[in-house]
Design an enzyme around this catalytic site. Structure first.
Site, PDB file in Angstrom:
ATOM      1  N   HIS A 552       0.842  -1.184   0.000  1.00 58.84           N
ATOM      2  CA  HIS A 552       0.000   0.000   0.000  1.00 58.84           C
ATOM      3  C   HIS A 552       0.884   1.243   0.000  1.00 58.84           C
ATOM      4  O   HIS A 552       2.110   1.151   0.106  1.00 58.84           O
ATOM      5  CB  HIS A 552      -0.898   0.012   1.243  1.00 58.84           C
ATOM      6  CG  HIS A 552      -0.123   0.098   2.522  1.00 58.84           C
ATOM      7  ND1 HIS A 552       0.607  -0.966   3.036  1.00 58.84           N
ATOM      8  CD2 HIS A 552       0.076   1.135   3.393  1.00 58.84           C
ATOM      9  CE1 HIS A 552       1.198  -0.602   4.155  1.00 58.84           C
ATOM     10  NE2 HIS A 552       0.903   0.676   4.395  1.00 58.84           N
ATOM     11  N   ASP A 554       0.888   5.293   1.848  1.00 58.97           N
ATOM     12  CA  ASP A 554       0.326   5.851   3.077  1.00 58.97           C
ATOM     13  C   ASP A 554      -0.591   7.048   2.873  1.00 58.97           C
ATOM     14  O   ASP A 554      -1.363   7.379   3.772  1.00 58.97           O
ATOM     15  CB  ASP A 554       1.454   6.244   4.040  1.00 58.97           C
ATOM     16  CG  ASP A 554       2.108   5.031   4.680  1.00 58.97           C
ATOM     17  OD1 ASP A 554       1.468   3.961   4.686  1.00 58.97           O
ATOM     18  OD2 ASP A 554       3.251   5.152   5.155  1.00 58.97           O
ATOM     19  N   HIS A 624       4.741   0.019  -0.231  1.00 56.55           N
ATOM     20  CA  HIS A 624       5.488  -0.820   0.697  1.00 56.55           C
ATOM     21  C   HIS A 624       4.552  -1.787   1.408  1.00 56.55           C
ATOM     22  O   HIS A 624       3.325  -1.621   1.388  1.00 56.55           O
ATOM     23  CB  HIS A 624       6.227   0.042   1.726  1.00 56.55           C
ATOM     24  CG  HIS A 624       5.303   0.923   2.531  1.00 56.55           C
ATOM     25  ND1 HIS A 624       4.845   2.139   2.053  1.00 56.55           N
ATOM     26  CD2 HIS A 624       4.742   0.780   3.760  1.00 56.55           C
ATOM     27  CE1 HIS A 624       4.049   2.694   2.943  1.00 56.55           C
ATOM     28  NE2 HIS A 624       3.953   1.883   3.997  1.00 56.55           N
ATOM     29  N   ARG A 634       6.959  -9.492  16.123  1.00 54.63           N
ATOM     30  CA  ARG A 634       7.679  -8.363  15.528  1.00 54.63           C
ATOM     31  C   ARG A 634       7.106  -7.074  16.092  1.00 54.63           C
ATOM     32  O   ARG A 634       5.915  -6.792  15.914  1.00 54.63           O
ATOM     33  CB  ARG A 634       7.513  -8.416  14.009  1.00 54.63           C
ATOM     34  CG  ARG A 634       8.095  -7.258  13.205  1.00 54.63           C
ATOM     35  CD  ARG A 634       7.605  -7.454  11.774  1.00 54.63           C
ATOM     36  NE  ARG A 634       8.235  -6.588  10.800  1.00 54.63           N
ATOM     37  CZ  ARG A 634       7.797  -5.372  10.473  1.00 54.63           C
ATOM     38  NH1 ARG A 634       6.755  -4.849  11.097  1.00 54.63           N
ATOM     39  NH2 ARG A 634       8.412  -4.678   9.522  1.00 54.63           N
TER      40      ARG A 634
END
Length: 683
Positions: A552, A554, A624, A634
């Site tokens: 996507h 931002d 990204h 994570r």
């Protein structure tokens, strides 16, 4: 005896009775749609398919019937020979009667049936395909379910659950890539997209065939779109009880509305499903691609013809004018533009002239939401041409204000890193893009451990996603917390206040580094700050082919097929820069990736580790995502920034007040325990 008999059921029976005596056999699509929805809530999935497919078929047939009838009646009753007023009205009445008889003959009594605007909106938004994909899934017809899901998702790309459904379909046995077809795809857009792909792969012969087909389909679609504008027009802003204008003024109003509708066809045909903005320069771009493709095939006359056609839309374009001169020298004579392009543009300019005349003569009252021209004419708020020729450039009314815009930021990088410990690892060039940077040692190992422990205490499942525990993939659990919430926990003694302050300070450190490195000439403000963790769900990691976070951008809606990123809601269009500060690396998978606009071609990959930060501009130049986290957890601090102070993060401003209060040792009197925390969705 059941006495609960709804009015909608009664109307359905009456309507069906009327249809049974009709010359046509086509059932109203809103009745079929209603029956399909009722069947869905009864879990009768066979009837859902039967009625919903019937509704879609009926909807398409009604549309095509109106197009065919209106074009036929237009040819039978032209305005060409009209010389007197009464002749004009005679043609109007005969054309109207012809259309009514033609449509009724084809579709029967339904031709008099008025479908509600809500139902028509559902069909335009492709809502029926959402019901269909669920019904086909229940019936184990996965190929049809995949097609329905794909069709719905094309017009609703922000629908997270459907995106997840599609990933699941792709992973199932019995489905292949051929099943994911757009059942509502427009032929002219399909051919154009196919032509671009072939052009990019240097298959110029194939590209020519696709672009030529796209042009034919475009002009055909344009004729059909304009035919659909010939029906009754809506005058919602007018009170017909008080509407006392003369016959000529009424006729002027009607035909001006019809002209507006026809002019919107330019915008409609160049807008992809689910988008608000048209593809810029859409029709002329066909001729641009063709002129170069023909040149590559050594077909210079055809190349010149297309270049001349392009110049009809953009007269004096320097680059194309030079091409024409080159082609003219090569062939030794001149070549005219295509007749179809000349005819189309001539009609379009006549249309604009008529719109101006019509607007000047309209007598409608001023209503909120419309823009009045200096001549007194009205232009709809989303139909205002911004250029002198009205070609493909539209601006909403909210943008037609007299204010001064700040000059655009010059794209630069390489500024100071502010803190001595921070190390530059890769710049934009090394990351194969623009406005990208990778840094190490932004925070220390001890600070990483402290923030990770903080995350284990304060983060909540689905924070920032309305409580959805797995918003991006069903194979991972997502948890998050904001700065303000963390400081509140610290004040209440639920977490160490020192750790809460570290979260605040680390995010400020990241902001200062990004602002300095990219050499911004204005202050960078927080737009949203989130402490987040993604955890692989045990037992769900075998044969994964999805992403932890899909590709996507931002601040815009990524459209991989069109190689575009649409800067419009629901995207956070005000975001300018983004950063991710990683807290650990002891997990499997989870690599951060940059891609091309196609959302497939990976241009750079970043392996997270403690203290590492990746920063980048938030637009379509930096698509990204995150690879699947297949084992472990994570954690990172996710940050989004804006250059516009109007869009500063409210919670950050409140957190600033809390920090100031703590520094002044007066937090007890300053803290507002009734703060209403309302996390935003994270794109």
């Amino acid at each position: 005896m059941d006495v609960h008999f709804s009015m909608s059921s009664f109307l359905s029976i009456v309507l069906q009775a009327l249809l049974s005596s009709s010359r046509g056999s086509l059932e109203p699509y809103d009745l079929l749609y209603n029956n399909a929805v009722d069947a869905f809530y009864r879990s009768d999935y066979k009837d859902v398919v039967r009625y919903m497919e019937g509704a879609l078929s009926s909807y398409a047939e009604v549309r095509q019937t109106k197009v065919r009838c209106r074009l036929r009646c237009q040819d039978q009753h032209p305005f060409d020979s009209v010389t007197m007023d009464l002749q004009f009205f005679d043609v109007v009445l005969r054309r109207s009667n012809c259309q009514n008889e033609c449509v009724e003959e084809k579709v029967g009594t339904q031709s008099m049936h008025k479908v509600s605007e809500d139902v028509n909106q559902d069909f335009q938004r492709r809502i029926p395909y959402n019901y269909l994909q669920l019904a086909y899934q229940k019936l184990k017809q996965l190929d049809k379910a995949a097609a329905a899901a794909h069709t719905y998702f094309q017009a609703n790309p922000e629908h997270v659950e459907m995106d997840q459904n599609l990933e699941q379909y792709k992973a199932l046995e019995g489905t292949d890539q051929d099943h994911f077809v757009d059942r509502e795809a427009r032929p002219h857009q399909m051919s154009f997209s196919a032509g671009v792909k072939l052009y990019d792969s240097a298959d110029y012969k194939g590209a020519i065939a696709q672009f030529e087909e796209a042009l034919q389909e475009y002009y055909k679609a344009d004729v059909e779109c304009r035919a659909l504008c010939q029906g009754p027009q809506r005058f919602e802003e007018q009170d017909h009880v008080l509407y006392r204008y003369s016959l000529y003024e009424l006729v002027s109003d009607h035909f001006t509305q019809a002209l507006h509708c026809e002019h919107e066809c330019v915008r409609d045909l160049s807008t992809r499903p689910g988008r608000l903005s048209p593809m810029e320069n859409y029709l002329p771009l066909h001729y641009d691609y063709l002129q170069f493709a023909y040149f590559q095939m050594n077909m210079v006359e055809e190349a010149m013809e297309c270049a001349q056609s392009y110049l009809l839309f953009h007269e004096g374009d320097e680059f194309m004018t030079e091409n024409v001169e080159y082609y003219r020298e090569a062939v030794g004579h001149d070549v005219k533009p295509r007749e179809k392009a000349e005819w189309y543009l001539r009609r379009h300019k006549q249309e604009l002239e008529l719109l101006v005349i019509g607007s000047e003569n309209m007598h409608v009252e001023f209503t909120e939401g419309h823009y009045w021209t200096s001549t007194g004419g009205r232009e709809d708020s989303n139909r205002i041409p911004s250029g002198t020729d009205g070609w493909m450039e539209y601006v909403p009314i909210s943008e037609k204000k007299n204010f001064t815009l700040a000059p655009p930021q010059e794209l630069r990088e390489g500024g100071p890193l502010v803190y001595d410990s921070v190390r530059l690892v890769q710049n934009s060039k090394a990351l194969n893009g623009t406005q990208r940077v990778l840094l190490d040692d932004v925070i220390s190992v001890d600070e990483c451990a402290e923030l990770t422990n903080l995350a284990h205490t304060v983060t909540m499942a689905g924070d920032g996603y309305r409580g959805k525990m797995s918003p991006h993939t069903p194979n991972e659990r997502f948890e998050g917390a904001t700065v303000l919430k963390t400081l509140q926990y610290g004040y209440e003694g639920r977490v160490p206040l020192k750790s809460a302050r570290l979260f605040y300070d680390a995010s400020e450190r990241a902001r200062r580094i990004i602002e300095s490195y990219f050499l911004l000439n204005s202050t960078l403000h927080f737009s949203y700050t989130h402490l987040v963790c993604r955890t692989a769900i045990a037992g769900q990691q075998d044969h994964r082919n999805d992403l932890s976070h899909p590709i996507h951008a931002d601040n815009c809606l990524l459209d991989p097929e069109a190689n575009e990123c649409w800067k419009e809601p629901p995207a956070y269009t005000y975001r300018d820069y983004s950063a991710l500060l990683y807290l650990n690396g002891d997990f499997e998978g989870g690599e951060f990736i940059f891609t091309e606009m196609d959302a497939k071609t990976v241009t750079a990959q970043v392996k997270p580790k403690c203290g590492r930060m990746v920063g980048f501009s938030s637009g379509g130049e930096n698509p990204h995502g995150v690879r699947a986290v297949t084992r472990g957890q994570r954690c990172a601090v996710a940050l989004w920034f804006t250059l516009d102070p109007l869009f500063r993060e409210l919670e950050r401003l409140q957190a600033d007040e809390v920090m100031q209060a703590l520094d002044n040792q007066s937090s007890q009197s300053q803290w507002d325990t009734s703060l209403n925390i309302n996390p935003k969705d994270e794109l």
